[in-house]
Design a protein around this motif. Sequence first.
Motif: not given
Length: 148
Positions: A70-75, A77-85
């Motif tokens: 779950a922690a890996l999934f959340l991290v 998701g944040v990277l995908e939506l915020a940093l790696w655009t």
Amino acid sequence: MDYFDPAGFCKVGDEAGFRNLRAAELKHGRVAMMAALGASVQHYVQFPGFDEVPTGIGAVTTAPGSYGFAALFLVSGVLELALWTEDPKKEPGNFGDPLNLGQYDIDMRNKELNNGRFAMFSIVGIIAAELFTGKDGIDQIGLDTPTL
């Protein structure tokens, strides 16, 4: 690798659709490469406190392995939506060269694309075989050795 669409997902001349599908293919390939590596390494290496978590697919359904998933999934998701655009000025999947190795040229991008395609088949095979046999990827090929 230029244009390769044997299933006909992308309309001819639809550059935006092609870029979107290529970026998705690269991301899925990168995830699959990490998953195939993780499916092998987890047989030998476990984090402290996770000693009772089974290796293989059972790790994501058994606590505390499910908490780590779950922690890996959340991290991610944040990277995908915020940093790696995606940047429309760069080719799909190009997030720069953070270590300044100067290796992200056309040859390396083609190798990454092909390795990602192979890894997607690889991880599907590892998971399917584990669901069928009940053995993790390393046990399936008979390399069962003591864990670290």
